[in-house]
Design an enzyme around this catalytic site. Structure first.
Site, PDB file in Angstrom:
ATOM      1  N   LEU A   1       0.826  -1.212   0.000  1.00 20.23           N
ATOM      2  CA  LEU A   1       0.000   0.000   0.000  1.00 20.23           C
ATOM      3  C   LEU A   1       0.862   1.266   0.000  1.00 20.23           C
ATOM      4  CD1 LEU A   1      -2.811  -1.026   2.525  1.00 20.23           C
ATOM      5  CD2 LEU A   1      -2.875  -1.090   0.028  1.00 20.23           C
TER       6      LEU A   1
ATOM      7  N   HIS B   1       6.292  -9.890   4.960  1.00 16.71           N
ATOM      8  CA  HIS B   1       6.200  -8.577   4.307  1.00 16.71           C
ATOM      9  C   HIS B   1       5.943  -7.479   5.342  1.00 16.71           C
ATOM     10  CE1 HIS B   1       4.847  -5.800   0.940  1.00 16.71           C
ATOM     11  NE2 HIS B   1       4.391  -5.198   2.027  1.00 16.71           N
ATOM     12  N   GLU B   2       4.986  -7.716   6.223  1.00 17.64           N
ATOM     13  CA  GLU B   2       4.653  -6.705   7.241  1.00 17.64           C
ATOM     14  C   GLU B   2       5.792  -6.556   8.245  1.00 17.64           C
ATOM     15  OE1 GLU B   2       2.301  -4.812   6.546  1.00 17.64           O
ATOM     16  OE2 GLU B   2       1.545  -6.138   4.996  1.00 17.64           O
TER      17      GLU B   2
ATOM     18  N   HIS C   1       8.430  -4.204   7.242  1.00 14.95           N
ATOM     19  CA  HIS C   1       8.091  -2.789   7.451  1.00 14.95           C
ATOM     20  C   HIS C   1       8.594  -2.281   8.803  1.00 14.95           C
ATOM     21  CE1 HIS C   1       5.810  -1.516   3.992  1.00 14.95           C
ATOM     22  NE2 HIS C   1       4.998  -2.557   4.056  1.00 14.95           N
TER      23      HIS C   1
HETATM   24 NI    NI Z   1       3.745  -3.272   2.541  1.00 16.22          NI
END
Ligand code: NI
Length: 174
Positions: A99, A140-141, A144
């Protein structure tokens, strides 16, 4: 409340996030807002740095995938202070998007299975093993909150090809 999503180029996305405790102000409200923001953007995961906070918190809801794959049904989770303690299995290539990097989808290599320790929304300690898309999404998260993005993991050639798109994002032309 829908929160603004920080895009590629903003320094918060490159910071290593820090742990929080139960006294973190308005945590429940924050988590609710993160889910709302994620659903509004048609995402399946959202990490705190993406809404401008350098804290170790991310949310995942794989419900949108349950239509094709019933095993994703009801997989709605909050990860607080997570630590991936093991990454094992085959290295698999799968297309990802983010996003914070709209309009770009690239194949990313990741381990098939992870073991992760974290606190849930009630600050209960968890120690769990995940595979396939669960592991994919969590990794993936997790990246972050370590200040990493999926485009860091793609080949130099692919990166070259998306360079102008990324540069436009830095200049705020999305
Ligand atoms: Ni992402």
């Amino acid at each position: 409340m829908i929160l603004p999503i920080y895009l590629y180029g903003q320094p918060i996305l490159r910071k290593i996030a820090h742990d929080i405790d139960q006294d973190y102000p308005k945590l429940k409200e924050l988590i609710d807002n993160m889910f709302e923001t994620m659903y509004n953007a048609d995402g399946v995961g959202l990490a705190a740095p993406q809404i401008g906070l350098d804290i170790r918190l991310f949310v995942v809801d794989l419900e949108p995938l349950a239509e094709d794959e019933p095993k994703y049904n009801g997989f709605k989770k909050v990860f607080i202070n997570p630590q991936i303690i093991e990454q094992t299995g085959e290295i698999i290539s799968l297309q990802e998007g983010c996003l914070s990097i709209p309009g770009i989808n690239e194949n990313v290599l990741r381990e098939e299975t992870i073991r992760i320790k974290y606190l849930d929304e009630n600050f209960e300690e968890k120690d769990e093993v995940y595979s396939d898309f669960f592991a994919r999404c969590i990794q993936h998260e997790y990246d972050h909150i370590e200040g990493k993005l999926f485009i860091d993991k793609i080949s130099g050639i692919r990166k070259q090809l998306i360079k102008s798109k990324l540069n436009n994002m830095i200049k705020g032309r999305v």
